[in-house]
Write an enzyme that holds these catalytic residues in place. Structure first.
Site, PDB file in Angstrom:
ATOM      1  N   CYS A 153       1.650   1.369  -6.356  1.00 58.15           N
ATOM      2  CA  CYS A 153       0.610   0.745  -5.537  1.00 58.15           C
ATOM      3  C   CYS A 153      -0.720   0.596  -6.270  1.00 58.15           C
ATOM      4  O   CYS A 153      -1.613  -0.118  -5.800  1.00 58.15           O
ATOM      5  CB  CYS A 153       0.419   1.526  -4.241  1.00 58.15           C
ATOM      6  SG  CYS A 153       1.908   1.589  -3.209  1.00 58.15           S
ATOM      7  N   HIS A 199      -6.413   0.038  -1.380  1.00 61.82           N
ATOM      8  CA  HIS A 199      -4.994  -0.099  -1.067  1.00 61.82           C
ATOM      9  C   HIS A 199      -4.727   0.123   0.416  1.00 61.82           C
ATOM     10  O   HIS A 199      -5.165   1.117   1.005  1.00 61.82           O
ATOM     11  CB  HIS A 199      -4.202   0.902  -1.908  1.00 61.82           C
ATOM     12  CG  HIS A 199      -2.757   0.987  -1.548  1.00 61.82           C
ATOM     13  ND1 HIS A 199      -1.968  -0.131  -1.379  1.00 61.82           N
ATOM     14  CD2 HIS A 199      -1.953   2.073  -1.325  1.00 61.82           C
ATOM     15  CE1 HIS A 199      -0.739   0.258  -1.062  1.00 61.82           C
ATOM     16  NE2 HIS A 199      -0.710   1.581  -1.020  1.00 61.82           N
ATOM     17  N   ASN A 217       2.107  -1.927   4.234  1.00 63.20           N
ATOM     18  CA  ASN A 217       1.855  -1.514   2.855  1.00 63.20           C
ATOM     19  C   ASN A 217       2.676  -2.403   1.937  1.00 63.20           C
ATOM     20  O   ASN A 217       3.899  -2.297   1.880  1.00 63.20           O
ATOM     21  CB  ASN A 217       2.249  -0.049   2.683  1.00 63.20           C
ATOM     22  CG  ASN A 217       1.985   0.484   1.286  1.00 63.20           C
ATOM     23  OD1 ASN A 217       1.861  -0.271   0.324  1.00 63.20           O
ATOM     24  ND2 ASN A 217       1.931   1.807   1.157  1.00 63.20           N
TER      25      ASN A 217
END
Length: 346
Positions: free
Chosen positions: A125, A267, A297
């Site tokens: 990520c 993020h 996500n």
């Protein structure tokens, strides 16, 4: 805690900075709602919203791959930048089309950029932040004048369909930016970078099998070990701590304070993590861009997707000072700052 952490200055020794000049994103058409997940797993729409802030996510249809998403987002970023060429393409992904070769050269070829340098970056990520730093480094070193950086992931392809925790959190998508050589004083110029890692906690976020460690053994891979796993509680704490710390580190290097940042684009892992970072920094959560409710996500695509959403909605405006940050498997983390340019997202 003992961890690798370096603050890297940009522009480079020659004074050339990487300037963000194009922005694009794309998600697959199929929408997976909380209600659909709840219909087959032991969960509910209310539980998912309360725990994650996610209402829905987009996932690929059978036969669609990470490269398909990357090509779409990359083309949109090139259109936004009003250019049809770059010298390098950096693809941040944890879900490549194949273990070998890298997916970036195929993406470049399909975009008509087959003569440019192209390679993958895997920092989960945090991949897009690592990709930005890589692209900025190519420009600072004089290797490239324009770089296309894409974050793309199809995490739905590596999730256990029977795991309510991961199935509810992740979505698929891609986002991209074009960087060009320019001055450190113009809007869009990427500021210093803070990048770090701590491999002692590599097992907190991982796919256990499929790599050389498992394949080199004579023991068959355990059932289910091909799926993504995450130690949620430990990751939650570390994500907040490391993203907040990285933000403070990069601001120190840039010589500015938290009060100078107009928008934080970090993020989109979980709405409670975003709120936790805001609390640790002592910053109103209203200054944090959020689109996790619509996309979930999306791993390496998370930050550029959030940038695109906020630009399209007007939440990001030219002249604002913006801090970008991420945390991911490895463990890895990173951040940078820039003055937002006057660009149109595609």
């Amino acid at each position: 805690m003992n961890a690798t952490a370096r603050v890297l200055p940009f522009p480079g020794p020659g004074g050339t900075a990487a300037v963000l000049t194009g922005l694009g994103a794309w998600v697959p058409p199929r929408v997976l709602s909380n209600a659909e997940i709840a219909s087959r797993l032991d969960t509910s729409d209310e539980w998912i919203r309360a725990r994650t802030g996610i209402h829905q996510r987009h996932i690929v249809d059978p036969g669609m791959s990470t490269s398909d998403l990357a090509v779409e987002a990359g083309q949109r970023a090139l259109k936004s930048a009003d250019t049809d060429r770059v010298d390098a393409l950096v693809l941040a992904t944890t879900t490549p089309d194949r273990p070998c070769p890298a997916t970036a050269p195929d993406v470049a070829y399909r975009m008509g950029l087959e003569r440019c340098a192209a390679y993958d970056v895997n920092a989960v990520c945090t991949g897009f932040l690592y990709g930005l730093a890589s692209g900025a480094g190519l420009i600072a070193a004089g290797v490239a004048e324009q770089v296309l950086v894409i974050g793309a992931d199809t995490f739905s392809t590596i999730l256990d369909p029977d795991c309510r925790n991961t199935a509810a959190i992740f979505g698929d998508g891609a986002g991209a930016v074009v960087l060009r050589a320019g001055s450190a004083h113009e809007p869009g110029a990427l500021g210093p970078f803070d990048l770090g890692s701590d491999g002692r906690d590599a097992d907190l976020i991982m796919v256990p099998s499929g790599g050389s460690r498992q394949r080199s053994t004579v023991t068959p891979a355990p059932a289910g070990s091909e799926y993504f796993t995450m130690a949620g509680k430990a990751v939650f704490r570390k994500a907040i701590f490391q993203m907040a710390g990285s933000a403070q580190a990069v601001l120190r290097k840039a010589g500015i304070g938290l009060h100078d940042v107009d928008r934080f684009v970090i993020h989109q892992a979980n709405v409670r993590i975003i709120n936790g970072v805001a609390d640790m920094l002592g910053v109103p959560v209203g200054r944090f861009v959020r689109n996790i409710d619509r996309f979930g996500n999306t791993a390496a695509a998370s930050v550029p997707l959030a940038l695109t959403s906020a630009t399209e909605s007007g939440e990001l405006r030219a002249g604002q000072r913006v801090l970008l940050g991420a945390f991911g498997g490895g463990l890895t983390w990173g951040s940078t700052v820039l003055r937002w340019p006057d660009i149109e997202a595609m």
